[in-house]
Design an enzyme around this catalytic site. Structure first.
Site: not given
Ligand code: Z3D
Length: 655
Positions: A381-382, A410
């Site tokens: 994530d990020n 991501e």
């Protein structure tokens, strides 16, 4: 100093060779180099491939990219996983020089006997090298032929043409210059090829009753959905975070900052009294239930990908045990996380600069914990909000013990950052695909991914995500969904679907938003799969066909082989992919990008890209409809969205 014959601009070389170029077993890797030599003698150029143990695996002669060019190209194919290398060699090719001169001088009657004698000596020199017995015999016979003064010199020259051919493939090489070696990392196949399915386990089997608190699905009820996911042909089941969710600043339905008492919160708001990143949300079950879920998935040939979201809800144990892992402001508070323009009021970002070692050790421990529970892929994530060097260290560290574990980035941010993450070790990345809907955008992006960034950036084309419901899909038209699925599944060797896509879910939070209305990020969203199947109006059959077609067509399992073709309509895109496994299998895709209006257009094939002679006609089989057509360099197609949005064909063998 420069070598005997200078070689420049070798590709793929990433950051001066500091990072390896990416490949998978059996993937043809194009090597490029610019090579020159003084004077007029023939220059030979080869690409050399070295196995992880340093042994020479292959030597491929590089050919000019166009006649007369100094830019050379060859492909090399590593055949198993590991850290390979390549180099470029430049060398003097005396046979080619001699043959070129002989073909001019002998017809002109100049130096005939001398030329023949020089040729004979070159053949003898080649015969003295380590070559197959038959070749040696052939070379010595050739030398004899050239010295046979009973025949005209021209006849002797004609007679040795096949030897020149043989020596072109396995030449007599002098004055070899070898470049330094550059690294190639050969990952397992799933790093490049796969079909992903994302779902929220808490939604599968959830019970919503008016006036009653929602009941969460569990790993047990979610596992019941896995056979259907496998039946659609997916390889990876990706789960958003499965950990306890914080209560402080919890978000309510539709991203509300004023939640109801029974709102379930966002899975990415990780950490509560029940634990943090190594714990299971009690509503989903226990770690034992997670293990059983993984077991069920494995038995269905589905790999489990888990979210790795490095952030913490205010209730996360880290906040009290390690306040130094966060940035405390002058008033003692911690600012919430952001990824402008998005605000994540329910989480704190981590600070990697106060106690890097301590935080690193904890994250590496968490990752290894999930690996030990059967997670083989992490969807990160990020990642662009954490230091790049942290990823470089973590991914190398995990690779040293678990080389099969794959990391998907991501990072929806600037290309420079996305590329850097790929270079330092991410196996694959999310992309801009969801926002590329026009023909020129798809063509430019396809070319960029296949030709420019392929050595360090492997795309994963998700058609939708819980964060991205593109306007193109918001009309809910089945044709629009089909267009996107076909493009994703054929342009990129890895594609992904977030649950609900196959049911044409399409209602946005509000006009202009890419957020889903009643998004599953903030509430349970059980789906009535049985009723959907019954209705017979889902995208499931198309998704199932696409995944089956991808499995049967090795050409679609590659990135670097994308070739674009012309189409007169600016709403029709045409491209092809040719297998690199020697089978020659070729797939052609022609898509009407307009879900409403029938397109009739000429398609103009780049016949060389199809490895077909110009002007020939060729038979194709439509892999979606089973129909057969005969096409030529220029083909007329009609794509009526109410019937079909695309031709996805393979070139039939044995024309
Ligand atoms: C995305 C994540 C979700 C919600 C936010 C919420 C946040 C934390 C985001 C942060 C990263 C990533 C995820 N792009 O879904 O955002 O949308 O409203 O504040 O709970 O989680 O993790 O895909």
């Amino acid at each position: 100093v420069v070598g005997r014959f200078p070689v420049q601009e070798i590709e793929p070389v990433i950051a001066c060779g500091r990072y390896p170029a990416k490949a998978i077993p059996g993937e043809a890797l194009p090597i490029f180099a610019t090579a020159i030599r003084e004077g007029h003698d023939a220059l030979g150029v080869s690409a050399v491939l070295y196995q992880p143990d340093g042994k020479l695996a292959a030597r491929a002669r590089m050919e000019p990219t166009w006649a007369g060019s100094d830019r050379y190209r060859a492909t090399v194919t590593p055949h198993f996983e590991g850290d390979w290398a390549f180099a470029v060699e430049t060398w003097d090719d005396p046979v080619e020089t001699w043959h070129h001169n002989a073909e001019i001088k002998i017809p002109a009657g100049i130096d005939e006997e001398l030329m023949c004698e020089e040729g004979a000596r070159l053949f003898e020199e080649a015969a003295s090298e380590d070559r197959p017995k038959a070749t040696i015999r052939h070379l010595l016979e050739g030398a004899k032929t050239l010295r046979d003064q009973t025949r005209p010199a021209q006849a002797r020259l004609n007679a040795i043409a096949d030897i020149i051919e043989t020596l072109r493939e396995n030449p007599l090489r002098r004055l070899v210059t070898t470049s330094q070696r550059y690294p190639i990392r050969v990952d397992r196949e799933r790093a490049l090829v796969g079909a992903w399915y994302e779902f929220f386990p808490r939604s599968e089997g959830a019970i919503l009753k008016p006036g009653k608190a929602p009941v969460s699905g569990t790993f047990k009820s979610a596992a019941e959905r896995l056979p259907a996911v496998a039946a659609m042909g997916f390889d990876v089941i990706y789960l958003p975070p499965v950990h306890p969710i914080g209560k402080t600043h919890r978000k309510g339905k539709n991203n509300s900052l004023t939640p109801d008492a029974d709102d379930v919160g966002v899975p990415w708001a990780i950490g509560a009294a029940d634990g943090g990143h190594d714990a299971i949300h009690p509503d989903l079950g226990t770690i034992k239930d997670f293990d059983n879920f993984v077991k069920t998935a494995r038995a269905l040939h589905l790999e489990v990908a888990l979210d790795l979201a490095l952030q913490a809800s205010p209730d996360h144990p880290w906040v009290t045990t390690h306040p130094e892992w966060f940035t405390t402001r002058a008033d003692g508070s911690i600012a919430y996380a952001e990824n402008p323009p998005k605000k994540y009021q329910d989480i704190y970002p981590l600070n990697f600069d106060n106690d890097y070692q301590g935080l690193y050790a904890e994250i590496a421990r968490v990752v290894r914990f999930w690996i030990s529970h059967g997670v083989s892929i992490f969807r990160v994530d990020n990642p662009h909000t954490k230091p790049v060097y942290f990823w470089e260290e973590l991914l190398a560290d995990i690779r040293s013990t678990d080389p099969d574990v794959i990391f998907l980035a991501e990072a929806f941010t600037k290309p420079t950052m996305m590329h850097a993450l790929g270079k330092v070790g991410f196996h694959q990345s999310y992309t801009y695909f969801t926002w590329r809907t026009e023909k020129y955008e798809l063509e430019a992006y396809g070319r960029e991914l296949a030709e420019q960034s392929a050595p360090f950036f492997r795309p994963n084309f998700f058609v939708n995500t819980p964060d991205i419901l593109h306007a193109f899909l918001q009309t809910g038209k089945p044709a629009a969904f089909a267009i996107r699925a076909i493009l994703a599944a054929t342009l990129s060797p890895t594609w992904g679907v977030y649950s609900g896509f196959e049911l044409y879910e399409h209602v946005a939070l509000k006009p202009g938003s890419e957020e889903y209305l009643d998004s599953e990020k903030y509430q349970l969203r059980p789906r009535d799969w049985a009723a959907a199947e019954e209705s017979g109006t889902t995208l499931i059959p198309l998704i199932t066909s696409l995944n089956a077609i991808r499995r049967g067509a090795s050409a679609l399992q590659r990135l670097r082989n994308l070739r674009l073709h012309g189409a007169d309509s600016d709403q029709v895109i045409a491209y092809s992919k040719r297998a690199d496994d020697g089978s020659g299998d070729t797939v052609i895709v022609i898509v009407n990008l307009n879900p409403d209006i029938t397109q009739e257009t000429w398609v103009h094939f780049d016949m060389a890209a199809l490895d077909l002679p110009a002007w020939t006609s060729f038979a194709v089989e439509d892999l979606l409809s089973g129909e057969r057509y005969t096409w030529g360099e220029h083909a007329w197609v009609r794509l009526d969205p109410s019937v079909r949005v695309a031709h996805l064909v393979k070139i039939a063998k044995g024309l």
